[in-house]
Design a protein around this motif. Sequence first.
Motif, mmCIF file in Angstrom:
data_model
loop_
_atom_site.group_PDB
_atom_site.id
_atom_site.type_symbol
_atom_site.label_atom_id
_atom_site.label_comp_id
_atom_site.label_asym_id
_atom_site.label_seq_id
_atom_site.Cartn_x
_atom_site.Cartn_y
_atom_site.Cartn_z
ATOM 1 N N LEU A 214 65.836 -2.239 -35.983
ATOM 2 C CA LEU A 214 67.281 -2.129 -35.758
ATOM 3 C C LEU A 214 67.624 -1.629 -34.360
ATOM 4 O O LEU A 214 68.461 -2.221 -33.672
ATOM 5 C CB LEU A 214 67.903 -1.205 -36.798
ATOM 6 C CG LEU A 214 69.421 -1.073 -36.668
ATOM 7 C CD1 LEU A 214 70.103 -2.337 -37.128
ATOM 8 C CD2 LEU A 214 69.942 0.127 -37.456
ATOM 9 N N ILE A 215 66.997 -0.550 -33.923
ATOM 10 C CA ILE A 215 67.400 0.042 -32.651
ATOM 11 C C ILE A 215 67.009 -0.841 -31.461
ATOM 12 O O ILE A 215 67.843 -1.064 -30.565
ATOM 13 C CB ILE A 215 66.858 1.473 -32.516
ATOM 14 C CG1 ILE A 215 67.397 2.341 -33.669
ATOM 15 C CG2 ILE A 215 67.283 2.078 -31.170
ATOM 16 C CD1 ILE A 215 66.870 3.761 -33.684
ATOM 17 N N PRO A 216 65.771 -1.376 -31.395
ATOM 18 C CA PRO A 216 65.489 -2.308 -30.289
ATOM 19 C C PRO A 216 66.436 -3.505 -30.254
ATOM 20 O O PRO A 216 66.853 -3.941 -29.168
ATOM 21 C CB PRO A 216 64.045 -2.739 -30.569
ATOM 22 C CG PRO A 216 63.442 -1.552 -31.232
ATOM 23 C CD PRO A 216 64.544 -1.040 -32.134
ATOM 24 N N PHE A 248 65.915 5.812 -28.107
ATOM 25 C CA PHE A 248 65.177 5.282 -29.252
ATOM 26 C C PHE A 248 63.872 6.040 -29.458
ATOM 27 O O PHE A 248 63.579 6.522 -30.556
ATOM 28 C CB PHE A 248 64.903 3.792 -29.030
ATOM 29 C CG PHE A 248 63.889 3.190 -29.968
ATOM 30 C CD1 PHE A 248 63.973 3.396 -31.343
ATOM 31 C CD2 PHE A 248 62.840 2.417 -29.467
ATOM 32 C CE1 PHE A 248 63.026 2.843 -32.205
ATOM 33 C CE2 PHE A 248 61.904 1.863 -30.323
ATOM 34 C CZ PHE A 248 61.994 2.076 -31.691
ATOM 35 N N TYR A 249 63.081 6.165 -28.396
ATOM 36 C CA TYR A 249 61.763 6.787 -28.535
ATOM 37 C C TYR A 249 61.845 8.297 -28.760
ATOM 38 O O TYR A 249 61.165 8.842 -29.640
ATOM 39 C CB TYR A 249 60.914 6.511 -27.283
ATOM 40 C CG TYR A 249 60.481 5.075 -27.150
ATOM 41 C CD1 TYR A 249 59.666 4.476 -28.104
ATOM 42 C CD2 TYR A 249 60.884 4.305 -26.063
ATOM 43 C CE1 TYR A 249 59.270 3.153 -27.985
ATOM 44 C CE2 TYR A 249 60.490 2.983 -25.930
ATOM 45 C CZ TYR A 249 59.685 2.414 -26.895
ATOM 46 O OH TYR A 249 59.295 1.097 -26.777
ATOM 47 N N VAL A 250 62.662 8.978 -27.990
ATOM 48 C CA VAL A 250 62.663 10.449 -28.002
ATOM 49 C C VAL A 250 63.593 11.021 -29.065
ATOM 50 O O VAL A 250 63.238 11.980 -29.769
ATOM 51 C CB VAL A 250 63.051 10.992 -26.607
ATOM 52 C CG1 VAL A 250 63.124 12.519 -26.625
ATOM 53 C CG2 VAL A 250 62.057 10.519 -25.555
ATOM 54 N N ASP A 251 64.783 10.455 -29.183
ATOM 55 C CA ASP A 251 65.780 11.026 -30.090
ATOM 56 C C ASP A 251 65.659 10.511 -31.517
ATOM 57 O O ASP A 251 66.237 11.108 -32.429
ATOM 58 C CB ASP A 251 67.194 10.730 -29.571
ATOM 59 C CG ASP A 251 67.463 11.365 -28.223
ATOM 60 O OD1 ASP A 251 66.834 12.398 -27.928
ATOM 61 O OD2 ASP A 251 68.286 10.813 -27.452
ATOM 62 N N ASN A 252 64.947 9.393 -31.700
ATOM 63 C CA ASN A 252 64.846 8.857 -33.058
ATOM 64 C C ASN A 252 63.407 8.659 -33.511
ATOM 65 O O ASN A 252 62.963 9.294 -34.462
ATOM 66 C CB ASN A 252 65.614 7.537 -33.180
ATOM 67 C CG ASN A 252 65.621 7.000 -34.592
ATOM 68 O OD1 ASN A 252 64.716 6.271 -34.998
ATOM 69 N ND2 ASN A 252 66.636 7.363 -35.372
#
Length: 292
Positions: A214-216, A248-252
Amino acid sequence: MNDSYGILTPAQMARAAEDAAYSKAVNRPLASFLLGLTAGGYIALGFVFFVTSQVGAEALPWGVARVLGGLVFTTGLVLVVLTGAELFTSNTLTLTARASGRITWWQLLRNWAVVYVANFLGALTMVVLVYVAGTWRMVDGGWGTVVLNSATSKVSHSFVEAFALGVLCNLLVCLAIWAAYSGRTTTDKVVAVTMPIALFVATGFEHSVANMFLIPLGVIIRTSADDAFWAATGLAAEDFGELTWGAFYVDNLLPVTLGNIVGGGVMIGVMYWTIFHRLVRRSAAQPTVDGE
């Protein structure tokens, strides 16, 4: 086994879960990788169904729309269970086989790493296909709008919130997988999986592999959509400035992955192993592994 009902007892379910965990951990890495690719794709397809169900759903009461989305999303987990695909979140249950001494830490971590990467690649494959197919443009951009709004909400949590949401999510995912071991038919397994998965999706808990899709997709739409898309939706790329690869990588992804490990591997796998391991030991002798 309770033959009158044809299902496993809780202790037998624990044994089945441990045996499955052992088999996954000692499987050939290539096989695990290929099965992980399919699982990432199946979960992505579940989210495709979720997004489709939410287009125009603002006309419904919020809870009704979310429950609808949760129910259709279960398609992804059902496909994983029925096809034997390998999903990182459910593979956290391999901690049961480690607790029993049947596998080493190396075997466990190797399986997690291989499956995690494969899930990510499988999810990204679906991102590319959905984007190239133009699915995000459907309903005058309404489909893509749901993706953008959903993805933005997922990167808006604090680290602690995302971690806790990951714990809650995989507690339910692994409960669903654990319960599915009691089933003897396809119907049994589908029913066992459906409600826990619908619950986590409807309530907005965080699943690392689902977010790999979803996020990408949201980031790509935000950064590449043309003027026609923004004109049709009445939105602007600036409205989704929080939606970045770093977020995306750090916060989720990082806190959610850690939360998924705790919620599934520890709160379900290790807890149920602790409760039932003596009964499991009585049912059959277990091989142990001191090292590779």
